[in-house]
Design a protein around this motif. Structure first.
Motif, short mmCIF file in Angstrom:
data_model
loop_
_atom_site.label_atom_id
_atom_site.label_comp_id
_atom_site.label_asym_id
_atom_site.label_seq_id
_atom_site.Cartn_x
_atom_site.Cartn_y
_atom_site.Cartn_z
N ASP A 92 0.86 -1.17 0.00
CA ASP A 92 0.00 0.00 0.00
C ASP A 92 0.91 1.23 0.00
OD1 ASP A 92 -1.73 2.09 0.44
OD2 ASP A 92 -2.50 1.35 2.35
N GLU A 140 0.13 2.18 -11.40
CA GLU A 140 -0.76 2.99 -10.56
C GLU A 140 -0.12 3.28 -9.20
OE1 GLU A 140 -4.71 2.05 -8.15
OE2 GLU A 140 -5.12 2.30 -10.29
N LEU A 144 1.05 6.92 -7.42
CA LEU A 144 0.59 7.40 -6.12
C LEU A 144 1.76 7.60 -5.16
CD1 LEU A 144 -1.45 8.14 -3.98
CD2 LEU A 144 -1.89 5.69 -3.60
N THR A 155 -4.76 14.49 -3.44
CA THR A 155 -6.09 13.99 -3.75
C THR A 155 -5.93 13.03 -4.93
OG1 THR A 155 -7.21 16.00 -2.99
CG2 THR A 155 -8.41 14.60 -4.56
N TRP A 156 -6.46 11.83 -4.79
CA TRP A 156 -6.13 10.77 -5.76
C TRP A 156 -7.23 9.71 -5.77
CZ3 TRP A 156 -5.61 5.54 -5.15
CH2 TRP A 156 -4.94 4.83 -6.16
N SER A 157 -7.41 9.06 -6.93
CA SER A 157 -8.28 7.89 -6.99
C SER A 157 -7.71 6.92 -8.01
CB SER A 157 -9.71 8.27 -7.38
OG SER A 157 -9.76 8.82 -8.68
N GLY A 158 -7.94 5.62 -7.78
CA GLY A 158 -7.42 4.59 -8.66
C GLY A 158 -8.20 3.30 -8.48
N ARG A 161 -6.82 0.78 -4.59
CA ARG A 161 -6.96 1.14 -3.19
C ARG A 161 -8.01 2.24 -3.09
NH1 ARG A 161 -4.12 3.29 0.71
NH2 ARG A 161 -5.90 4.66 0.97
N PRO A 162 -8.54 2.50 -1.89
CA PRO A 162 -9.53 3.57 -1.73
C PRO A 162 -8.96 4.93 -2.12
CG PRO A 162 -9.53 2.13 0.18
CD PRO A 162 -8.34 1.74 -0.64
N PRO A 163 -9.81 5.86 -2.55
CA PRO A 163 -9.33 7.20 -2.94
C PRO A 163 -8.81 7.99 -1.74
CG PRO A 163 -11.72 7.14 -2.94
CD PRO A 163 -11.27 5.73 -2.72
N LEU A 164 -8.05 9.03 -2.06
CA LEU A 164 -7.53 9.94 -1.05
C LEU A 164 -8.09 11.34 -1.34
CD1 LEU A 164 -3.76 8.86 -1.08
CD2 LEU A 164 -5.56 8.08 0.48
N ASP A 165 -8.50 12.05 -0.30
CA ASP A 165 -9.07 13.37 -0.47
C ASP A 165 -8.29 14.37 0.38
OD1 ASP A 165 -10.65 15.56 -1.02
OD2 ASP A 165 -12.31 14.93 0.28
#
Length: 370
Positions: A92, A140, A144, A155-158, A161-165
Motif C-alpha cells: 500500500d 498505478e 501514487l 487527492t487521488w483515486s485509482g 486502493r480507496p481514494p484519497l481526499d
C-alpha cells in the motif's frame, strides 16, 4: 561527466538468506540479528549503502524490510540504508510512505529505496493480487507513491486502493521525498518508465554478460534528456563472493550457489546449473566471484561499459557460513572498493559519477530529490 572516483558508490545487498554457524543452520531470529551485525560491519569497512530485499520464502527473513532497516539505523551512524528491492506492486503506497518516513527520521536522513515490480511473485497470492494485472498495478502504485513523496497534500483515486481526499501524511519525509530508484531486470519499458518519472536506474544483472545492459543504460540517458530531466545515477546489482584467491571463492560459492539455482531452475523453467555455465558466469558473466583483484577488475570494466556510478554486491546465499559472509564483506570494503577507484582513475572510460546523493538533481543551483 566525472567528479573523481571517490564518488563512485559501493553497496551491499542482502535477501535475508539464512546462514550457517559452525555447520548449524541459524534460526530465523539469529538470521535477523546477523543482518544488523553485517550492516555494522559494512559501515566499519567503508561501504556506502546496506540494502535489504523483500521476499516471502523459506530460508529468507527479509519480509519486514522497514523493521530491519530501522534496527540497522540504530546500530549504525553513517551508512546509507536501502532496499533491494521493495515490491511496490503488493504494498500500500500510503503505508509504505509512513514506514519509510519513519525509518528516514530514525536514521537521520540515510534511507533510500529501490522500487520494483517483483521477479519473485510470492507476494501476489499472499496479499490477494492478480498476477495478470502485474503491469497496471505497478504503474498505478508508483504514480501514487511518487505523488505522496513529491506533493504536500494529495487527492487521488485509482483501481487498487480507496481514494484519497486532500491527504497529508505523517510523519513527513523531507521535501521531495527520499531517494527512490527504479529496479529493472532487462525490460526497455522499465527503463523508459524510470526516465519518465525522473528516477535513477538500478539494473539487476544476475546472468549473462553484464555489458549487454549498456544499451539499456544508453537508452535511459537519452530518455532522461528527452523528458527534460537532468542526468541521474545508474547502478548495477549483481551476485558474488570475495575470498583470498579465485579458487577459494569459486569453490565455496559454487557449493552453495548450485542448490539455489537448481531449485530456481525447477520453479521457473530455465537452465539447470552446470560447472561449465558457472565458469562462464564467473569468467565473463554476471557472477562477481573471486579474489579482490579479480572482482575489482571486473567491476571497473562493467562500470565503464554500463555508465555506472554505483555497484551493489548481493553477498549472501542460502546456508553460506557466516564467517564466509563476513570475510567477503571485509574484502569488498577494504580491498575491492579502493582498487576499483584506482582502476577508474587510471582509465575512466564511460563511467558516470554524479557526486550527489542518489535520486537528487539540481534545479536553480539547489539540490533537491528527484
Amino acid at each position: 561527466m566525472t567528479t573523481g572516483s571517490a564518488h563512485f558508490e559501493f553497496g551491499l545487498n542482502s535477501f535475508g538468506d539464512i546462514a550457517t554457524d559452525g555447520g548449524r543452520i541459524q534460526t530465523d531470529a539469529e538470521a535477523l540479528r546477523l543482518l544488523i551485525e553485517e550492516a555494522q560491519l559494512a559501515e566499519s569497512v567503508g561501504l556506502d549503502v546496506f540494502s535489504v530485499g523483500e521476499h516471502y520464502k523459506e530460508d529468507q527473513v527479509d519480509s519486514a524490510t522497514p523493521v530491519l532497516l530501522a534496527a540497522a539505523a540504530q546500530a549504525t551512524s553513517a551508512i546509507g540504508l536501502g532496499t533491494s528491492v521493495t515490491v511496490l506492486s503488493t504494498q500500500d503506497p500510503v503505508r509504505l510512505y509512513q514506514e519509510f518516513a519513519t525509518v528516514d527520521g530514525i536514521s537521520g536522513g540515510r534511507t533510500q529505496m529501490v522500487l520494483g515490480r517483483a521477479s519473485a511473485i510470492e507476494s501476489f497470492p499472499l496479499f490477494g493480487y492478480d498476477i495478470a494485472e502485474y503491469e497496471q498495478i505497478f504503474e498505478e502504485k508508483l504514480d501514487l507513491f511518487l505523488r505522496l513523496m513529491r506533493e504536500d497534500r494529495v487527492t487521488w483515486s485509482g483501481a487498487y486502493r480507496p481514494p484519497l481526499d486532500d491527504v497529508r501524511l505523517h510523519p513527513r519525509m523531507p521535501d521531495g521525498g527520499i531517494p527512490a530508484w527504479i529496479g529493472i531486470g532487462g525490460s526497455p519499458d522499465s527503463v523508459i518508465r524510470a526516465a519518465r518519472h525522473g528516477l535513477p536506474l538500478m539494473m539487476a544483472i544476475i546472468g549473462g554478460r553484464p555489458e549487454r545492459f549498456a544499451g539499456h543504460a544508453e537508452l535511459y540517458l537519452r530518455a532522461l534528456s528527452s523528458f527534460g530531466h537532468a542526468e541521474l545515477p545508474i547502478a548495477q546489482h549483481s551476485l558474488g563472493l570475495i575470498a583470498d584467491t579465485d579458487e577459494e571463492a569459486r569453490s565455496v560459492h559454487w557449493e552453495h550457489w548450485r542448490p539455489v539455482v537448481t531449485q530456481l531452475s525447477e520453479e521457473r523453467g530455465f537452465y539447470p546449473p552446470t560447472a561449465e555455465r558457472y565458469a562462464e558466469e564467473t569468467d565473463t558473466g554476471a557472477l562477481f566471484v573471486g579474489s579482490p583483484e579479480t572482482v575489482a577488475a571486473k567491476i571497473a570494466a562493467v562500470a565503464r561499459a554500463n555508465h555506472l556510478s554505483r555497484f551493489d554486491l548481493k553477498y549472501d546465499l542460502r546456508h553460506l557460513p557466516r564467517e564466509v559472509r563476513e570475510k567477503s564483506i571485509r574484502l569488498f570494503g577494504e580491498r575491492v572498493a579502493p582498487r576499483v577507484r584506482e582502476l577508474l582513475d587510471a582509465d575512466p572510460g564511460e563511467w558516470r559519477l554524479t557526486g550527489r546523493r542518489p535520486a537528487q538533481i539540481v534545479k536553480g543551483g539547489k539540490a533537491v530529490h528527484a
